[in-house]
Design a protein around this motif. Structure first.
Motif, PDB file in Angstrom:
ATOM      1  N   PHE A  48       0.808  -1.220   0.000  1.00  0.00           N
ATOM      2  CA  PHE A  48       0.000   0.000   0.000  1.00  0.00           C
ATOM      3  C   PHE A  48       0.842   1.271   0.000  1.00  0.00           C
ATOM      4  O   PHE A  48       0.342   2.353   0.297  1.00  0.00           O
ATOM      5  N   ALA A  49       2.127   1.151  -0.366  1.00  0.00           N
ATOM      6  CA  ALA A  49       3.031   2.294  -0.520  1.00  0.00           C
ATOM      7  C   ALA A  49       3.033   3.213   0.705  1.00  0.00           C
ATOM      8  O   ALA A  49       2.926   4.427   0.598  1.00  0.00           O
ATOM      9  N   VAL A  50       3.170   2.606   1.879  1.00  0.00           N
ATOM     10  CA  VAL A  50       3.280   3.370   3.122  1.00  0.00           C
ATOM     11  C   VAL A  50       4.634   4.074   3.133  1.00  0.00           C
ATOM     12  O   VAL A  50       5.643   3.519   2.692  1.00  0.00           O
ATOM     13  N   SER A  51       4.669   5.291   3.641  1.00  0.00           N
ATOM     14  CA  SER A  51       5.901   6.091   3.610  1.00  0.00           C
ATOM     15  C   SER A  51       7.045   5.501   4.418  1.00  0.00           C
ATOM     16  O   SER A  51       8.200   5.532   3.985  1.00  0.00           O
ATOM     17  N   LYS A  52       6.738   4.971   5.620  1.00  0.00           N
ATOM     18  CA  LYS A  52       7.808   4.527   6.494  1.00  0.00           C
ATOM     19  C   LYS A  52       7.245   3.669   7.615  1.00  0.00           C
ATOM     20  O   LYS A  52       6.080   3.820   7.991  1.00  0.00           O
ATOM     21  N   LEU A 112     -13.606   1.680  13.392  1.00  0.00           N
ATOM     22  CA  LEU A 112     -12.893   1.846  12.128  1.00  0.00           C
ATOM     23  C   LEU A 112     -13.820   2.288  10.998  1.00  0.00           C
ATOM     24  O   LEU A 112     -13.458   3.165  10.212  1.00  0.00           O
ATOM     25  N   GLN A 113     -15.010   1.716  10.917  1.00  0.00           N
ATOM     26  CA  GLN A 113     -15.912   2.085   9.830  1.00  0.00           C
ATOM     27  C   GLN A 113     -16.375   3.544   9.916  1.00  0.00           C
ATOM     28  O   GLN A 113     -16.832   4.112   8.934  1.00  0.00           O
ATOM     29  N   ASP A 114     -16.232   4.170  11.084  1.00  0.00           N
ATOM     30  CA  ASP A 114     -16.626   5.568  11.267  1.00  0.00           C
ATOM     31  C   ASP A 114     -15.475   6.540  11.056  1.00  0.00           C
ATOM     32  O   ASP A 114     -15.669   7.755  11.136  1.00  0.00           O
ATOM     33  N   SER A 160      -0.541  -8.330  12.869  1.00  0.00           N
ATOM     34  CA  SER A 160      -0.367  -8.213  11.420  1.00  0.00           C
ATOM     35  C   SER A 160      -1.712  -8.170  10.698  1.00  0.00           C
ATOM     36  O   SER A 160      -1.858  -7.484   9.684  1.00  0.00           O
ATOM     37  N   VAL A 161      -2.707  -8.860  11.234  1.00  0.00           N
ATOM     38  CA  VAL A 161      -4.053  -8.820  10.659  1.00  0.00           C
ATOM     39  C   VAL A 161      -4.653  -7.434  10.879  1.00  0.00           C
ATOM     40  O   VAL A 161      -5.205  -6.820   9.959  1.00  0.00           O
ATOM     41  N   SER A 162      -4.530  -6.921  12.104  1.00  0.00           N
ATOM     42  CA  SER A 162      -5.036  -5.578  12.409  1.00  0.00           C
ATOM     43  C   SER A 162      -4.387  -4.537  11.501  1.00  0.00           C
ATOM     44  O   SER A 162      -5.057  -3.652  10.965  1.00  0.00           O
ATOM     45  N   VAL A 167      -4.665  -0.435   7.421  1.00  0.00           N
ATOM     46  CA  VAL A 167      -4.006   0.222   6.285  1.00  0.00           C
ATOM     47  C   VAL A 167      -4.888   0.145   5.044  1.00  0.00           C
ATOM     48  O   VAL A 167      -5.035   1.134   4.316  1.00  0.00           O
ATOM     49  N   TRP A 168      -5.512  -0.993   4.795  1.00  0.00           N
ATOM     50  CA  TRP A 168      -6.424  -1.087   3.646  1.00  0.00           C
ATOM     51  C   TRP A 168      -7.579  -0.103   3.808  1.00  0.00           C
ATOM     52  O   TRP A 168      -7.944   0.614   2.864  1.00  0.00           O
ATOM     53  N   ASP A 169      -8.160  -0.028   4.993  1.00  0.00           N
ATOM     54  CA  ASP A 169      -9.272   0.892   5.221  1.00  0.00           C
ATOM     55  C   ASP A 169      -8.832   2.334   4.940  1.00  0.00           C
ATOM     56  O   ASP A 169      -9.520   3.069   4.236  1.00  0.00           O
ATOM     57  N   TYR A 170      -7.685   2.713   5.470  1.00  0.00           N
ATOM     58  CA  TYR A 170      -7.166   4.068   5.255  1.00  0.00           C
ATOM     59  C   TYR A 170      -6.941   4.342   3.764  1.00  0.00           C
ATOM     60  O   TYR A 170      -7.402   5.339   3.223  1.00  0.00           O
ATOM     61  N   VAL A 171      -6.217   3.443   3.101  1.00  0.00           N
ATOM     62  CA  VAL A 171      -5.891   3.642   1.684  1.00  0.00           C
ATOM     63  C   VAL A 171      -7.166   3.679   0.844  1.00  0.00           C
ATOM     64  O   VAL A 171      -7.305   4.516  -0.052  1.00  0.00           O
ATOM     65  N   SER A 172      -8.125   2.810   1.146  1.00  0.00           N
ATOM     66  CA  SER A 172      -9.356   2.782   0.349  1.00  0.00           C
ATOM     67  C   SER A 172     -10.176   4.055   0.509  1.00  0.00           C
ATOM     68  O   SER A 172     -10.925   4.427  -0.391  1.00  0.00           O
TER      69      SER A 172
END
Length: 180
Positions: A48-52, A112-114, A160-162, A167-172
């Motif tokens: 997801f191309a995270v900066s760092k 998270l959904q909010d 790792s699951v969390s 990260v997917w939620d944020y990126v999406s």
């Protein structure tokens, strides 16, 4: 349908990835014990191309065989830094303009959904130790806590699951994604 071969995926080379734009977020691993979880964090950060990634306290650092085994080379492509103390790092990131978000079950947490990230804002997502979670002093210093809703009998997910879910939620929600 036909499953695509690796050559058809159009993935960036490590050199191209180094030059490509990154998501305006960083990951903070607060005393994560398992090197497999560290390697998984690198792999997700690459995807997801995270900066760092900041590896704090007892969190293991590359190069290490156990990290590389899970990271599949992402430990070579994702920028990382070791920080001796998570709380000191959190204060530094806040001073640099990051919104610091601990992923933790806490009073007043946001489900998270909010969570509605601002695409113009930089975020630091803090993930905690496999047994103790994010340290209380880090939770207290955070701008926000995000909680992943769970419907079963267990009260936690593997770190790792969390990390992958958050990260997917944020990126999406905040990053322009390619489409087919």
């Amino acid at each position: 349908m036909r499953k695509l071969a690796n050559e058809e995926l159009g993935r960036l080379s490590p050199e191209e990835f180094a030059q490509a734009g990154k998501s305006p977020c960083v990951l903070v691993l607060d005393n994560v014990r398992s090197m497999n979880n560290v390697g998984s964090a690198f792999r997700t950060a690459d995807a997801f191309a995270v900066s760092k990634i900041y590896l704090c306290g007892i969190t293991a650092t590359p190069p290490h065989r156990e990290i590389t085994k899970t990271a599949l080379g992402a430990d070579q492509t994702v920028n990382w830094e070791h920080a001796a103390d998570t709380l000191t790092l959190v204060q530094q990131l806040k001073n640099e303009g990051f919104v610091v978000i601990s992923i933790e079950q806490a009073e007043g947490s946001t489900m998270l959904q909010d969570f509605s990230p601002n695409p113009q804002q930089s975020y630091a997502f803090v993930f905690g130790n496999e047994v103790d979670g994010v340290a209380q002093e880090v939770v207290a210093a955070s701008n926000l806590c995000l909680e992943i809703p769970q419907l079963g009998t267990k009260h936690s997910l593997n770190v790792s699951v969390s990390l992958g879910i958050v990260v997917w939620d944020y990126v999406s929600k905040a990053v322009a994604l390619p489409s087919n």
